[in-house]
Design a protein around this motif. Structure first.
Motif, PDB file in Angstrom:
ATOM      1  N   GLY A 135       0.822  -1.213   0.000  1.00 38.79           N
ATOM      2  CA  GLY A 135       0.000   0.000   0.000  1.00 38.79           C
ATOM      3  C   GLY A 135       0.851   1.257   0.000  1.00 38.79           C
ATOM      4  N   LYS A 136       1.942   1.262   0.758  1.00 36.73           N
ATOM      5  CA  LYS A 136       2.844   2.414   0.770  1.00 36.73           C
ATOM      6  C   LYS A 136       3.489   2.620  -0.588  1.00 36.73           C
ATOM      7  CE  LYS A 136       6.734   4.367   3.338  1.00 36.73           C
ATOM      8  NZ  LYS A 136       7.721   4.134   4.442  1.00 36.73           N
ATOM      9  N   GLU A 140       3.160   5.959  -3.018  1.00 42.16           N
ATOM     10  CA  GLU A 140       4.326   6.666  -3.547  1.00 42.16           C
ATOM     11  C   GLU A 140       4.269   6.752  -5.077  1.00 42.16           C
ATOM     12  OE1 GLU A 140       7.702   4.593  -2.127  1.00 42.16           O
ATOM     13  OE2 GLU A 140       7.566   5.405  -0.075  1.00 42.16           O
ATOM     14  N   ARG A 141       3.818   5.681  -5.722  1.00 39.93           N
ATOM     15  CA  ARG A 141       3.713   5.703  -7.180  1.00 39.93           C
ATOM     16  C   ARG A 141       2.667   6.706  -7.634  1.00 39.93           C
ATOM     17  NH1 ARG A 141       2.156   0.035  -9.382  1.00 39.93           N
ATOM     18  NH2 ARG A 141       0.250   0.625  -8.274  1.00 39.93           N
ATOM     19  N   THR A 142       1.539   6.793  -6.906  1.00 38.94           N
ATOM     20  CA  THR A 142       0.498   7.757  -7.255  1.00 38.94           C
ATOM     21  C   THR A 142       0.985   9.187  -7.063  1.00 38.94           C
ATOM     22  OG1 THR A 142      -1.206   6.155  -6.628  1.00 38.94           O
ATOM     23  CG2 THR A 142      -1.869   8.463  -6.806  1.00 38.94           C
ATOM     24  N   ASN A 143       1.651   9.463  -5.942  1.00 35.21           N
ATOM     25  CA  ASN A 143       2.165  10.813  -5.689  1.00 35.21           C
ATOM     26  C   ASN A 143       3.212  11.214  -6.714  1.00 35.21           C
ATOM     27  OD1 ASN A 143       0.521  10.973  -3.432  1.00 35.21           O
ATOM     28  ND2 ASN A 143       2.109  10.196  -2.039  1.00 35.21           N
ATOM     29  N   LYS A 144       4.037  10.267  -7.128  1.00 31.78           N
ATOM     30  CA  LYS A 144       5.064  10.569  -8.127  1.00 31.78           C
ATOM     31  C   LYS A 144       4.439  10.889  -9.474  1.00 31.78           C
ATOM     32  CE  LYS A 144       9.316   8.709 -10.140  1.00 31.78           C
ATOM     33  NZ  LYS A 144      10.232   7.546 -10.177  1.00 31.78           N
TER      34      LYS A 144
END
Length: 267
Positions: A135-136, A140-144
């Motif tokens: 999930g983390k 991180e992939r979405t925020n990037k």
């Protein structure tokens, strides 16, 4: 399959009876395997060396109840990890009912081979103990992906010559120009319009209706150059407003005035 000189298509079927597993894995796992294979190929010069081990499958079986489907469980452990948040353990959910399939391959020389028949089909998902890490990683992939990369370009000509509008570009004026055109105020319906004599205006209206039988209010305001409210007062006495029909939204002379204008034309 490969195309021979005589036009025949050749397919190597020596491994047709070999059992093959078909597995649907997350993109992060696929990238990890491809990265490991690429790095191994770049560092190794001996083509006879076996491919690197990227993961191992752990099979759990209840020896007391081997016939029960729930006693058979598959788990995959990743041999190497590219990111600290990439899960290392995955559960393999096996499907029994699927369309029969075979696996084919193509070599660099264009030769095709039948690698085997799909015996088991799996869906790979992170193991329950790695849900937090997975999930983390997804967050991180979405925020990037949401970060917009902006580029800054240094302009050698700092005099602003390249920023000036080219000929033919309408509406663009340099910020320091002294020749800025003042915006012309829009002319309202009653701005700078003086009333004519009522009798004179009535004669003008009669002549306009001789030209055509129906007029919209805006057209009459433009033709007479009179205040809209003053023109409405006169039209209420001389005309009928069409609220429906083919001439909806227009004025036409009342019947008595139509008759008088026709008699004037005849005389």
């Amino acid at each position: 399959m490969s195309l021979e000189d005589d036009g025949r298509i050749v397919l190597e079927t020596g491994r047709a009876d070999r059992s093959v597993w078909l597995m649907k894995c997350p993109p992060v796992v696929s990238r990890s395997w491809q990265s490991a294979a690429t790095s191994a190929a770049a560092t190794s010069s001996d083509a006879n060396l076996p491919p690197p081990i990227v993961s191992k499958v752990v099979l759990s079986l209840d020896p007391l109840h081997p016939e029960e489907p729930s006693s058979l469980q598959f788990k995959m452990e990743m041999a190497q990890n590219d990111s600290s948040n990439t899960p290392k353990s995955y559960s393999l959910n096996m499907f029994k009912d699927f369309v029969p399939m075979c696996v084919f391959s193509e070599s660099n020389q264009g030769k095709f081979s039948l690698e085997g028949k799909v015996e088991h089909k799996f869906d790979m998902e992170p193991h329950s103990e790695n849900f937090g890490e997975y999930g983390k990683m997804c967050r991180e992939r979405t925020n990037k992906a949401m970060i917009k990369t902006r580029q800054v370009q240094v302009i050698d000509n700092d005099h602003g010559g390249l920023m000036r509008p080219m000929p033919g570009m309408v509406g663009l004026v340099p910020s320091g120009s002294k020749d800025k055109k003042k915006a012309t105020p829009t002319k309202g319906s009653d701005v700078k319009r003086t009333r004519r004599d009522r009798r004179e205006l009535e004669n003008i209206i009669f002549k306009l209706f001789e030209r055509q039988p129906n007029w919209a209010l805006k057209q009459l305001v433009q033709e007479t150059d009179q205040p809209e409210q003053f023109l409405k007062e006169i039209l209420n006495d001389l005309c009928v407003y069409n609220k429906r029909g083919p001439n909806q939204g227009t004025h036409e002379l009342k019947p008595e005035y139509k008759k008088s204008t026709e008699e004037t034309d005849t005389a």
